[in-house]
Design an enzyme around this catalytic site. Structure first.
Site, PDB file in Angstrom:
ATOM      1  N   GLU A 263       0.849  -1.193   0.000  1.00 59.58           N
ATOM      2  CA  GLU A 263       0.000   0.000   0.000  1.00 59.58           C
ATOM      3  C   GLU A 263       0.880   1.237   0.000  1.00 59.58           C
ATOM      4  O   GLU A 263       1.859   1.319   0.737  1.00 59.58           O
ATOM      5  CB  GLU A 263      -0.910   0.058   1.233  1.00 59.58           C
ATOM      6  CG  GLU A 263      -2.010  -0.971   1.294  1.00 59.58           C
ATOM      7  CD  GLU A 263      -2.898  -0.786   2.528  1.00 59.58           C
ATOM      8  OE1 GLU A 263      -2.779   0.266   3.212  1.00 59.58           O
ATOM      9  OE2 GLU A 263      -3.695  -1.688   2.824  1.00 59.58           O
TER      10      GLU A 263
ATOM     11  N   LYS B 221     -15.353   3.851   6.097  1.00 56.16           N
ATOM     12  CA  LYS B 221     -14.148   3.591   6.875  1.00 56.16           C
ATOM     13  C   LYS B 221     -14.134   4.511   8.092  1.00 56.16           C
ATOM     14  O   LYS B 221     -14.324   5.726   7.961  1.00 56.16           O
ATOM     15  CB  LYS B 221     -12.892   3.820   6.040  1.00 56.16           C
ATOM     16  CG  LYS B 221     -12.726   2.815   4.913  1.00 56.16           C
ATOM     17  CD  LYS B 221     -11.314   2.803   4.384  1.00 56.16           C
ATOM     18  CE  LYS B 221     -10.374   2.142   5.372  1.00 56.16           C
ATOM     19  NZ  LYS B 221      -9.015   1.977   4.819  1.00 56.16           N
TER      20      LYS B 221
END
Length: 479
Positions: free
Chosen positions: A288, A345
């Protein structure tokens, strides 16, 4: 040659023609051919789905291709997603959820059953390349006793199952954040980096031995944004954004190597830590990385301009396979986070603003993940309005979308939580209190959210409340 060009009457016409071509190429219609790294073209993309409003898997695959993605990483073995990726030729990384690790470590039969249920039905049409056992497991201290030392046994059982079933092209790994290092995300100098003593011998040494023995990668989540945002100005923005013309340089006094961007520093720090455990030859992959395209008012530098610049520079850089100063020319898988802005999120606003696309499928900014499109060929970006910290007052209130369609149960639960924390958090909205009026659920929720957040923001509280709250710079008491 220079003298004859200067004397030529055709030069002004030639310059005008070149300028016109440059302007034409700079619009959004760029259609350069894709750059290929072997079979995989372009950077990979993390396809998260913590949202209630994003496109279906088949449309998502179309958007991955439109951005030039060469591979994709998903956070579970979702059947609809894996079926949508079938026949695309796109390399796929599947993640095994953290909570399954203890069972997979304890039982080969459980690992073999997982492979049979979640992997075999999609092979070979879905080109699964990596199986990642857990997501940043070593960042969660609450599962240290139950899970940390079981990562490698789970990988070994899965690897044994794959070999028994003659699945030879799927490599195993696990993703780790930069906090696996003693100094966290910003170990300077990189050559001095080392793994935390609580995990170095018990987890990292056996993990590196496994990765080396299977010729796999150490997958790291490396975000220059967080280092820059927390550096109090000591790290230049251009250095964190991988700008080719960045003037900043850092020379590692231990190796003499010169660094021109922050990401290289972070990756070489991981390499140095691996070397200290005797496994410096293990390859590194970036599981990531990215830059947020938005966030809260108190989150500096999170904007569309910086996100676009970072990812465009990253794609252009990785297309050249430069490696790092300590590992020149090293090829590495790199995955950008993320495909979408994910509205569910939790946490601060940046958590919901990493996407290449909005929920409606439109691009947040144009980007060619193949790295083929020249940086000058992109259209102009909006100005970055928050590259310096916001100095004014900020309030936390009921979000506009929540107020328009009030879910009284959800808001009531959030209000109860906020009022149950701290000292006198909601005294002013009790009957007879100075802020009791207007006596509405929306008004009371905004007061409670703000009262709680103002008390606890310095200790990590966020203005989120299950997607019911948002920050504002307009004084709610005057509206």
């Amino acid at each position: 040659m220079a003298a004859s060009m200067a004397a030529s009457p055709l030069r002004p016409l030639l310059l005008l023609l070149l300028a016109a071509l440059a302007c034409h190429a700079a619009d959004a219609s760029w259609s350069g051919s894709p750059f290929r790294h072997g079979r995989d073209r372009g950077l990979g993309v993390n396809y998260g789905r913590v949202a209630d409003d994003i496109p279906a898997p088949r449309r998502s695959v179309q958007l991955l291709r439109a951005a030039g993605a060469g591979s994709v990483k998903i956070y579970d073995a979702n059947p609809a997603v894996l079926r949508a990726l079938a026949g695309t030729g796109m390399a796929v990384s599947i993640m095994v959820p953290n909570q399954l690790i203890p069972d997979l470590a304890a039982s080969y039969a459980a690992a073999d059953r997982w492979v049979a249920d979640n992997l075999l039905p999609y092979l070979p049409r879905t080109r699964v390349k990596y199986l990642l056992v857990g997501n940043e497991v070593l960042s969660d201290g609450s599962i240290a006793a139950s899970t940390w030392t079981r990562i490698v046994p789970a990988m070994e059982n899965l690897h044994r199952s794959l070999r028994a079933r003659r699945v030879n092209r799927v490599k195993l790994g696990t993703t780790l954040a930069m906090d696996a290092l003693v100094t966290g995300a910003f170990p300077r100098p990189p050559s001095a980096a080392a793994f935390r003593p609580d995990i170095a011998e018990s987890v990292l040494r056996p993990l590196l031995r496994f990765l080396e023995g299977t010729n796999s990668y150490y997958f790291v989540d490396a975000y220059t944004y967080f280092v820059w945002a927390g550096s109090n100005g000591t790290v230049p923005l251009d250095y964190a954004l991988l700008q080719p013309a960045a003037r900043a340089r850092y020379v590692d006094p231990g190796t003499g190597l010169t660094y021109t961007n922050l990401l290289d520093e972070m990756l070489d720090a991981v390499g140095a830590a691996m070397s200290k455990l005797g496994h410096g030859g293990v390859r590194i992959a970036v599981a990531e990385t990215g830059w947020p395209n938005g966030g809260d008012y108190d989150q500096v530098g999170a904007n569309v301009r910086n996100a676009a610049v970072y990812n465009r520079n990253l794609a252009a850089r990785m297309a050249r396979n430069p490696g790092t100063p300590a590992r020149p020319g090293a090829r590495m898988p790199v995955f950008v986070f993320s495909l979408y802005n994910e509205n569910l999120k939790p946490g601060p606003g940046t958590e919901r603003h990493w996407g290449l696309y909005y929920a409606n499928g439109t691009a947040v900014y144009p980007v060619d993940l193949t790295g083929r499109r020249p940086l000058w060929a992109y259209p102009p970006l909006p100005a970055a309005g928050n590259d310096t910290p916001y100095k004014g007052p900020i309030w936390c209130v009921l979000a506009g979308h929540a107020g328009r369609k009030l879910n009284e149960t959800a808001v009531g639960d959030a209000l109860t939580y906020a009022c149950g924390q701290g000292n006198g958090t909601c005294d002013a909205i009790q009957p007879g209190g100075e802020c009791f009026q207007p006596n509405t659920g929306a008004a009371h929720a905004s007061y409670a959210f703000n009262s709680y957040w103002q008390q606890f923001r310095k200790t990590g509280a966020t203005c989120y409340f299950n997607n019911l709250a948002e920050q504002t710079i307009k004084d709610p008491s005057k509206h």
